[in-house]
Each structure stands twice: as C-alpha cells, then as structure tokens.
Design a protein around this motif. Structure first.
Motif, short mmCIF file in Angstrom:
data_model
loop_
_atom_site.label_atom_id
_atom_site.label_comp_id
_atom_site.label_asym_id
_atom_site.label_seq_id
_atom_site.Cartn_x
_atom_site.Cartn_y
_atom_site.Cartn_z
N HIS A 77 52.27 -17.27 4.22
CA HIS A 77 51.02 -17.29 3.45
C HIS A 77 49.91 -16.78 4.37
O HIS A 77 49.70 -17.30 5.47
N ASP A 134 45.88 -15.80 4.74
CA ASP A 134 44.54 -16.02 4.19
C ASP A 134 43.55 -14.97 4.69
O ASP A 134 43.26 -14.92 5.88
N HIS A 180 46.64 -14.14 0.25
CA HIS A 180 45.62 -14.85 -0.54
C HIS A 180 44.26 -14.28 -0.18
O HIS A 180 43.74 -14.53 0.91
N MET A 230 40.47 -14.20 -0.29
CA MET A 230 39.25 -14.96 -0.59
C MET A 230 38.09 -14.01 -0.29
O MET A 230 37.35 -14.18 0.68
N ASP A 275 47.70 -24.95 -2.56
CA ASP A 275 47.16 -24.50 -1.28
C ASP A 275 46.02 -25.40 -0.80
O ASP A 275 44.95 -25.42 -1.40
ZN ZN Z 1 45.45 -19.78 1.23
#
Ligand code: ZN
Ligand code: DX5
Length: 220
Positions: A34, A36, A67, A69, A176
C-alpha cells in the motif's frame, strides 16, 4: 470464502532502508504493497512522489496498491500507470467527475479504487458502486500514519457491504488507518476484504511475524 488480504503501508517503512523493507514485505505473507501519495493540499502532509514510487515498483513483487491523497488526481492517472500501479485509488472528496475518473483509471489498465474520508457517507457511492473495483474506507483522517482507529468504521463496513450486495457488485472493501490485531477480526467479520497496516507492521519487533499472525487471525 475468499481469503482476506494484508497490505502493509510503506509510509511506515524506514525510507533510508527502503529496499530492505520492500524485500522484507516480498518475503512475508503480505498480499499487497500500500503506497500513500500525499500532496500537502488535499491532506496536511507531503509523503513522497514519483521517483520514490518508481524505485519501490522496481523491487516490489506483489500487487502495488496506490492511494492518492491529492487534489485533481485526473492529471496523473497515466503517470501512475507507467510507474507500475496495479490499483489506483482516488478520494471521492477530490473528484468532481468521479465516474469519468474511474473510467480513465480502467482505460490505463489499472483497477479503480475510491477512498472515503471518515465523514463521508457510504450512500454517495449508490450510483457508482458497480464501476468501482475497491472502496477504501478511511478509518483515520488521512494524512498521517500512526493515528488511532475510528470506531464508527465498523458501521460503515456493514453499510458498504450491504450496498455492494444489493447492487450485485464485486467491489472489494479495504480499511486504511489504525488497523491492529485489536480491530482486524471485527473488520473482516463485518465484511472487509483488505486490511492496510502501517505502523502496526513496520514498528513491530518482527514485521514478518506480525504479518503472518495478522493474516492467520483474519483467515481462521
Ligand atoms: Zn493509505
Ligand atoms: C493515512 C494513510 C494510511 C497510513 C496507515 O493517511 O492513508 O495508509 O499509512 O498507517 P497506520 O496503519 O499507521 O495507521
């Protein structure tokens, strides 16, 4: 029943020993990486960007779950495809034309994910759930690792599971933020398919063993 997946969050890795930590996850029973990506605008923190993801992808031997953001993620969909993302998750709160964004992600050959902030109700996905490969329910406010789990997440998992079943969709549910052995079982029993774990894995004494135990706990 299909097996529940564990996705260690590289945000909690030792960036000065990134290759070592990536190899460690390769050797573990973890299912995904994963990753970020934070822009300092959508969330109040900046993590790392393209050159670091490029370096991670070169060593990662498992599914790369990215992911985003960031605001206006459409600008970078093809870039993230080229950088080796297998799943690309955008935030519902960052997309004005979510349906278009999902199609663009799939057109680049990736699975399309949508993340929901803790304050965002499940019902906003009523008309898109069939187009979404994975919903990432944020169980902390995005921006930082190591925060504590928001208990209302259990209700959201159940609501989301009900929506997926009602619509006959095959969407995965990912959780998450703040995941540990204390909430993992309740999350998977409520319907979660993928558990992201950052600090719980990387700050533990033996991350390989921590992943093994967490995976066994949610796949009894
Ligand atoms: Zn995340
Ligand atoms: C938070 C990130 C998470 C974070 C999870 O904004 O999206 O993926 O790395 O870290 P832990 O498991 O430490 O809460």
């Amino acid at each position: 029943m299909s097996s529940k997946l564990i996705a260690p969050s590289v945000l909690a890795a030792d960036f000065a020993n990134l290759q070592r930590d990536i190899e460690m996850i390769n050797q573990s029973e973890a299912d995904w990486f994963h990753i970020d990506i934070m822009d300092g605008v959508f969330v109040p923190n900046i993590s790392f960007g393209m050159p670091v993801l490029d370096a991670i992808s070169k060593h990662a031997k498992k599914t790369v779950d990215v992911h985003l953001m960031i605001v206006d993620p459409d600008r970078y969909i093809s870039t993230f495809a080229k950088l080796g993302s297998d799943i690309l998750t955008v935030h519902y709160e960052a997309c004005t034309h979510l349906h278009r964004t999902l199609q663009a992600i799939k057109a680049e050959g990736m699975k399309a994910g949508v993340a929901l902030n803790p304050h965002t109700n499940i019902n906003v996905l009523e008309d898109t759930i069939q187009d979404i490969d994975m919903v990432c329910l944020m169980s902390v406010n995005p921006g930082f690792g190591g925060q504590s789990f928001i208990e209302n997440t259990y209700n959201k998992v159940k609501q989301l599971k009900a929506l997926i079943e009602r619509k006959g969709a095959s969407t995965l549910i990912e959780i998450d933020g703040g995941v540990t052995d204390k909430n993992a079982t309740q999350l998977t029993e409520a319907g979660a398919d993928v558990l992201v774990a950052g600090s719980y894995v990387f700050k533990s004494e033996d991350p390989i063993l921590t992943v093994k135990n967490l995976k066994a706990q949610v796949n009894p």
